[in-house]
Design a protein around this motif. Structure first.
Motif, PDB file in Angstrom:
ATOM      1  N   THR A 124      19.671  47.478  52.482  1.00 14.49           N
ATOM      2  CA  THR A 124      19.061  46.158  52.434  1.00 14.49           C
ATOM      3  C   THR A 124      19.217  45.434  53.766  1.00 14.49           C
ATOM      4  OG1 THR A 124      21.117  45.229  51.592  1.00 14.49           O
ATOM      5  CG2 THR A 124      19.495  45.949  49.960  1.00 14.49           C
ATOM      6  N   GLY A 125      18.410  44.390  53.939  1.00 15.13           N
ATOM      7  CA  GLY A 125      18.523  43.525  55.107  1.00 15.13           C
ATOM      8  C   GLY A 125      18.186  44.229  56.408  1.00 15.13           C
ATOM      9  N   ASN A 126      18.956  43.924  57.440  1.00 17.74           N
ATOM     10  CA  ASN A 126      18.735  44.479  58.771  1.00 17.74           C
ATOM     11  C   ASN A 126      19.553  45.748  59.011  1.00 17.74           C
ATOM     12  OD1 ASN A 126      17.594  44.477  61.353  1.00 17.74           O
ATOM     13  ND2 ASN A 126      19.359  43.417  62.218  1.00 17.74           N
ATOM     14  N   LYS A 127      20.146  46.300  57.945  1.00 16.80           N
ATOM     15  CA  LYS A 127      21.025  47.459  58.113  1.00 16.80           C
ATOM     16  C   LYS A 127      20.332  48.699  58.670  1.00 16.80           C
ATOM     17  CE  LYS A 127      24.064  45.984  54.478  1.00 16.80           C
ATOM     18  NZ  LYS A 127      23.604  45.753  53.140  1.00 16.80           N
ATOM     19  N   PRO A 128      19.043  48.936  58.434  1.00 17.76           N
ATOM     20  CA  PRO A 128      18.448  50.133  59.056  1.00 17.76           C
ATOM     21  C   PRO A 128      18.605  50.165  60.575  1.00 17.76           C
ATOM     22  CG  PRO A 128      16.977  49.283  57.398  1.00 17.76           C
ATOM     23  CD  PRO A 128      18.094  48.290  57.519  1.00 17.76           C
ATOM     24  N   ASN A 129      18.603  49.000  61.209  1.00 18.46           N
ATOM     25  CA  ASN A 129      18.756  48.953  62.665  1.00 18.46           C
ATOM     26  C   ASN A 129      20.167  48.589  63.091  1.00 18.46           C
ATOM     27  OD1 ASN A 129      15.990  49.504  63.028  1.00 18.46           O
ATOM     28  ND2 ASN A 129      15.515  47.363  62.615  1.00 18.46           N
ATOM     29  N   ALA A 130      20.927  47.893  62.243  1.00 20.90           N
ATOM     30  CA  ALA A 130      22.236  47.388  62.633  1.00 20.90           C
ATOM     31  C   ALA A 130      23.386  48.299  62.219  1.00 20.90           C
ATOM     32  CB  ALA A 130      22.464  45.999  62.047  1.00 20.90           C
ATOM     33  N   LYS A 131      23.247  49.033  61.124  1.00 21.38           N
ATOM     34  CA  LYS A 131      24.328  49.897  60.637  1.00 21.38           C
ATOM     35  C   LYS A 131      24.466  51.091  61.569  1.00 21.38           C
ATOM     36  CE  LYS A 131      25.983  52.179  56.472  1.00 21.38           C
ATOM     37  NZ  LYS A 131      27.305  51.591  56.592  1.00 21.38           N
ATOM     38  N   THR A 132      25.684  51.346  62.038  1.00 22.74           N
ATOM     39  CA  THR A 132      25.889  52.425  63.002  1.00 22.74           C
ATOM     40  C   THR A 132      26.832  53.488  62.448  1.00 22.74           C
ATOM     41  OG1 THR A 132      27.703  51.226  64.052  1.00 22.74           O
ATOM     42  CG2 THR A 132      25.503  50.934  65.000  1.00 22.74           C
ATOM     43  N   TYR A 133      26.652  54.685  62.942  1.00 23.92           N
ATOM     44  CA  TYR A 133      27.482  55.836  62.594  1.00 23.92           C
ATOM     45  C   TYR A 133      28.048  56.410  63.887  1.00 23.92           C
ATOM     46  CZ  TYR A 133      25.444  55.523  57.983  1.00 23.92           C
ATOM     47  OH  TYR A 133      25.062  55.065  56.760  1.00 23.92           O
ATOM     48  N   PHE A 134      29.346  56.647  63.895  1.00 26.02           N
ATOM     49  CA  PHE A 134      30.075  57.077  65.080  1.00 26.02           C
ATOM     50  C   PHE A 134      30.474  58.538  64.911  1.00 26.02           C
ATOM     51  CE2 PHE A 134      34.215  57.818  66.999  1.00 26.02           C
ATOM     52  CZ  PHE A 134      34.011  57.381  68.294  1.00 26.02           C
ATOM     53  N   ARG A 135      30.396  59.317  66.004  1.00 24.76           N
ATOM     54  CA  ARG A 135      30.850  60.709  65.954  1.00 24.76           C
ATOM     55  C   ARG A 135      31.265  61.158  67.342  1.00 24.76           C
ATOM     56  NH1 ARG A 135      26.624  64.557  67.451  1.00 24.76           N
ATOM     57  NH2 ARG A 135      24.780  63.345  67.947  1.00 24.76           N
ATOM     58  N   HIS A 136      32.245  62.068  67.380  1.00 28.52           N
ATOM     59  CA  HIS A 136      32.631  62.715  68.624  1.00 28.52           C
ATOM     60  C   HIS A 136      31.734  63.927  68.811  1.00 28.52           C
ATOM     61  CE1 HIS A 136      36.208  60.477  69.733  1.00 28.52           C
ATOM     62  NE2 HIS A 136      36.578  60.485  68.466  1.00 28.52           N
ATOM     63  N   VAL A 137      31.157  64.075  69.987  1.00 28.67           N
ATOM     64  CA  VAL A 137      30.225  65.172  70.228  1.00 28.67           C
ATOM     65  C   VAL A 137      30.965  66.493  70.336  1.00 28.67           C
ATOM     66  CG1 VAL A 137      28.469  66.060  71.776  1.00 28.67           C
ATOM     67  CG2 VAL A 137      28.595  63.629  71.326  1.00 28.67           C
ATOM     68  N   ASN A 138      31.994  66.556  71.166  1.00 26.83           N
ATOM     69  CA  ASN A 138      32.694  67.820  71.347  1.00 26.83           C
ATOM     70  C   ASN A 138      34.160  67.730  70.948  1.00 26.83           C
ATOM     71  OD1 ASN A 138      33.713  66.315  73.386  1.00 26.83           O
ATOM     72  ND2 ASN A 138      32.967  67.592  75.062  1.00 26.83           N
ATOM     73  N   GLY A 139      34.542  66.693  70.230  1.00 21.97           N
ATOM     74  CA  GLY A 139      35.904  66.584  69.754  1.00 21.97           C
ATOM     75  C   GLY A 139      36.870  65.977  70.745  1.00 21.97           C
ATOM     76  N   ARG A 140      36.374  65.571  71.901  1.00 19.76           N
ATOM     77  CA  ARG A 140      37.247  64.992  72.920  1.00 19.76           C
ATOM     78  C   ARG A 140      36.980  63.492  73.032  1.00 19.76           C
ATOM     79  NH1 ARG A 140      39.880  68.391  76.127  1.00 19.76           N
ATOM     80  NH2 ARG A 140      39.961  66.853  77.807  1.00 19.76           N
ATOM     81  N   PRO A 141      38.018  62.702  73.188  1.00 17.21           N
ATOM     82  CA  PRO A 141      37.815  61.259  73.347  1.00 17.21           C
ATOM     83  C   PRO A 141      36.982  60.951  74.582  1.00 17.21           C
ATOM     84  CG  PRO A 141      40.121  61.774  72.976  1.00 17.21           C
ATOM     85  CD  PRO A 141      39.418  63.065  73.169  1.00 17.21           C
ATOM     86  N   GLY A 142      36.146  59.953  74.459  1.00 20.75           N
ATOM     87  CA  GLY A 142      35.304  59.563  75.583  1.00 20.75           C
ATOM     88  C   GLY A 142      33.914  60.145  75.512  1.00 20.75           C
ATOM     89  N   SER A 143      33.738  61.220  74.789  1.00 24.70           N
ATOM     90  CA  SER A 143      32.405  61.807  74.643  1.00 24.70           C
ATOM     91  C   SER A 143      31.945  61.588  73.212  1.00 24.70           C
ATOM     92  CB  SER A 143      32.440  63.290  74.983  1.00 24.70           C
ATOM     93  OG  SER A 143      33.310  63.959  74.106  1.00 24.70           O
ATOM     94  N   TRP A 144      31.492  60.382  72.943  1.00 23.01           N
ATOM     95  CA  TRP A 144      31.104  60.028  71.584  1.00 23.01           C
ATOM     96  C   TRP A 144      29.696  59.483  71.568  1.00 23.01           C
ATOM     97  CZ3 TRP A 144      30.296  54.834  71.942  1.00 23.01           C
ATOM     98  CH2 TRP A 144      31.052  54.124  72.854  1.00 23.01           C
TER      99      TRP A 144
END
Length: 178
Positions: free
Chosen positions: A85-105
């Motif tokens: 609902t609301g503006n969540k399609p554009n505002a809701k974010t999902y975070f992930r590490h690309v290669n498992g190392r900090p800084g590359s997310w």
């Protein structure tokens, strides 16, 4: 009780003080678990995830025990058609590490992740509603999410519970009694 009597003649008495029910290993066996199916088309993400987590935990049953896997398997179809609902399609974010190392997310919005891997949105929402620890890691595998209407679990004859999403638990219980 005679202290000189042999051990074989003592009889174990029934515990008269503790009459509460505690499920056995046979009650929690995977072979006796039921299968349910939810159609996510047009459904709100949070309400769908709450229903799925409730059935996976087994909270809808009278034999619920928080320390045991008493739940069922839940299959979610049409994961690509779930809404927020609301503006969540554009505002809701999902975070992930690309290669498992900090800084590359990477950070993705709801719309971006829905185009790329729509199943992960529902898996992430339900995972947050399950217990953290060994039990949560085990029962998280009881959720099966699929992008389209096809799924390989027809042999388990899942029961459709999509209509229970917008109902309160007491109303669902009334439906089952009719």
């Amino acid at each position: 009780m005679d202290l000189n009597a042999p051990a074989s003649t003592t009889i174990a008495a029934e515990d008269l003080l503790n009459r509460s029910y505690y499920p056995s290993r046979a009650d929690a066996a995977n072979s006796s678990k039921r299968w349910y199916i939810i159609d996510a088309e047009g459904q709100t993400l949070g309400r769908l995830a709450t229903l799925a987590a409730t059935y996976i935990r087994g909270k809808h049953q009278a034999t619920y025990s928080p320390s045991m896997d008493m739940g069922a398997y839940v299959v979610v179809i049409n994961a690509d058609k779930v809404t927020v609902t609301g503006n969540k399609p554009n505002a809701k974010t999902y975070f992930r590490h690309v290669n498992g190392r900090p800084g590359s997310w990477k950070i993705e919005t709801f719309n971006q992740l829905q185009k790329r891997i729509p199943e992960r949105i529902i898996e992430h929402a339900v995972k947050g509603m399950l217990p953290k620890g060994r039990l949560g890691r085990d029962i998280r595998l009881h959720l099966k999410v699929y992008k389209g209407t096809e799924h390989p679990h027809d042999a388990q004859q899942p029961t459709n519970i999509t209509s229970h999403i917008s109902k309160k638990p007491k109303d669902v219980a009334a439906l089952k009694q009719q």
